[in-house]
Design a protein around this motif. Structure first.
Motif, PDB file in Angstrom:
ATOM      1  N   HIS A  77       0.827  -1.219   0.000  1.00 20.03           N
ATOM      2  CA  HIS A  77       0.000   0.000   0.000  1.00 20.03           C
ATOM      3  C   HIS A  77       0.862   1.270   0.000  1.00 20.03           C
ATOM      4  O   HIS A  77       0.399   2.321   0.442  1.00 20.03           O
ATOM      5  CB  HIS A  77      -0.918  -0.008   1.226  1.00 20.03           C
ATOM      6  N   HIS A  79       1.714   3.270  -2.279  1.00 16.32           N
ATOM      7  CA  HIS A  79       1.191   4.406  -3.048  1.00 16.32           C
ATOM      8  C   HIS A  79       0.150   5.171  -2.235  1.00 16.32           C
ATOM      9  O   HIS A  79       0.126   6.413  -2.241  1.00 16.32           O
ATOM     10  CB  HIS A  79       0.589   3.909  -4.370  1.00 16.32           C
ATOM     11  N   THR A  80      -0.711   4.445  -1.522  1.00 19.21           N
ATOM     12  CA  THR A  80      -1.689   5.111  -0.660  1.00 19.21           C
ATOM     13  C   THR A  80      -0.999   5.874   0.461  1.00 19.21           C
ATOM     14  O   THR A  80      -1.370   7.014   0.776  1.00 19.21           O
ATOM     15  CB  THR A  80      -2.656   4.068  -0.054  1.00 19.21           C
ATOM     16  N   GLN A  83       0.469   9.014  -0.991  1.00 25.74           N
ATOM     17  CA  GLN A  83      -0.558  10.003  -1.314  1.00 25.74           C
ATOM     18  C   GLN A  83      -1.150  10.653  -0.075  1.00 25.74           C
ATOM     19  O   GLN A  83      -1.484  11.843  -0.085  1.00 25.74           O
ATOM     20  CB  GLN A  83      -1.668   9.339  -2.134  1.00 25.74           C
ATOM     21  N   ARG A  84      -1.281   9.885   1.012  1.00 25.67           N
ATOM     22  CA  ARG A  84      -1.906  10.413   2.229  1.00 25.67           C
ATOM     23  C   ARG A  84      -0.873  10.658   3.324  1.00 25.67           C
ATOM     24  O   ARG A  84      -1.210  10.645   4.511  1.00 25.67           O
ATOM     25  CB  ARG A  84      -2.952   9.398   2.727  1.00 25.67           C
ATOM     26  N   VAL A 196      -7.849   7.139   6.331  1.00 16.59           N
ATOM     27  CA  VAL A 196      -6.889   6.614   5.361  1.00 16.59           C
ATOM     28  C   VAL A 196      -7.273   5.170   5.041  1.00 16.59           C
ATOM     29  O   VAL A 196      -7.358   4.335   5.949  1.00 16.59           O
ATOM     30  CB  VAL A 196      -5.448   6.680   5.914  1.00 16.59           C
ATOM     31  N   LEU A 198      -6.475   2.009   4.628  1.00 17.84           N
ATOM     32  CA  LEU A 198      -5.427   1.013   4.809  1.00 17.84           C
ATOM     33  C   LEU A 198      -5.928  -0.093   5.739  1.00 17.84           C
ATOM     34  O   LEU A 198      -6.716   0.174   6.642  1.00 17.84           O
ATOM     35  CB  LEU A 198      -4.172   1.638   5.428  1.00 17.84           C
TER      36      LEU A 198
END
Length: 321
Positions: A77, A79-80, A83-84, A196, A198
């Motif tokens: 994860h 990339h997430t 981004q966050r 978020v 995740l």
């Protein structure tokens, strides 16, 4: 972290444990016991381990234990997380870094019982900040509950003496603990606004990593210019292991499992056991006395919590202290 973080992903972590009858309730009883132990052990060892050292090494140990399990998810994860990153850094700062560091600073000048009583008002601060910052509608019973809990905090902080308030002679640790609870309230409100996406383990591991990095420069400054650190021995290593494993990792796992099995509203009731356990442990191990202000203030806080958390509003609760 919050019991409502990515609830849809928590099911994959339950496995065989979810099928064991009564395990959720056992875990929900042990969780406030571990939180209470966090305050009592901190109060008992703060003369040997400086607060920032306590906070930093607690999370380093927890991170070392979690990283082998959480790192694959962090990579999947990534990339997430990238981004966050700003949101996650803010959440880690208010929860992992600020809340726990402030709690350990509070332990230098106030009792474990006071820490636990003030800490129990987290849902009140979450509801209050959600009303101020998010515009959540506050029902009359909820407003009454918030007012009662605040009065209870004032009685505990003032030790039942009006002169403490009028002369501003409250224990610094009590005020620091109020700041810690306020910090967790901000974390909870931000979590609702900036959730978020995740899995729970990935989120927790990332939060601990970021929070530890936030603490690092303050810990180094304290180490070089103020406290000078601590001497590693059996008497200092065991408390750090306790902080990392019991109120950290296990409390998080038990809390999330309990919320998953019986729901957040019913699980939240077990949170009220924290000051009860803390007062018992502090009396046995620290010779702290439970006075009338603690009883009166604690009852008002309990009444306020019952009113504020049973009005249909959703609140975020903590599994780690």
């Amino acid at each position: 972290m919050s019991s409502e973080i990515n609830g849809e992903s928590q099911g994959e972590n339950q496995g065989t444990l979810a099928r064991i009858p009564g395990l959720a309730y056992i875990g929900l009883v042990l969780t406030p016991l571990f939180w209470a132990g966090n305050a009592v052990v901190a109060r008992g060892t703060v003369d040997s381990i400086p607060p920032l050292s306590m906070s930093f090494w607690r999370w380093v140990i927890a991170l070392a234990i979690l990283l082998p399990f959480g790192l694959p998810g962090m990579w999947r994860h990534r990339h997430t997380i990238r981004q966050r990153f700003g949101s996650m850094l803010a959440l880690a700062t208010f929860s992992v870094a600020a809340f726990n560091s402030l709690l350990y600073f509070a332990a230098t000048t106030t009792t474990a019982t006071n820490i636990a009583l003030i800490n129990a008002t987290i849902p009140i601060f979450v509801a209050l900040l959600a009303w101020v910052l998010l515009g959540d509608r506050t029902r009359p019973l909820q407003a009454l509950g918030i007012a009662l809990a605040i009065i209870g905090i004032v009685i505990v902080v003032a030790r039942g003496e009006l002169s403490v308030l009028t002369s501003l002679q409250a224990q610094p640790g009590d005020l620091i603990m109020v700041a810690a609870v306020f910090s967790w309230g901000l974390f909870s409100v931000l979590l609702r606004r900036q959730a978020v996406p995740l899995p729970a383990l990935t989120f927790l591991t990332t939060q601990i990593l970021l929070g530890t990095l936030v603490i690092l420069p303050f810990y180094l400054a304290d180490l070089m210019f103020f406290s000078g650190g601590f001497e590693l021995s059996r008497g200092t290593a065991l408390p750090l292991l306790y902080f990392a494993i019991f109120p950290g990792i296990l409390a998080y796992a038990f809390w999330n499992h309990g919320v998953y099995r019986i729901g957040p509203a019913r699980a939240a009731i077990f949170m009220y056991l924290t000051p009860v356990f803390a007062s018992i442990l502090a009396t046995v191990f620290l010779d702290e006395s439970l006075g009338l202000p603690h009883v009166v203030g604690g009852l008002l806080i309990l009444a306020g919590l019952l009113l504020a958390t049973q009005t249909g509003r959703r609140a975020h609760y903590r599994p780690q202290s």
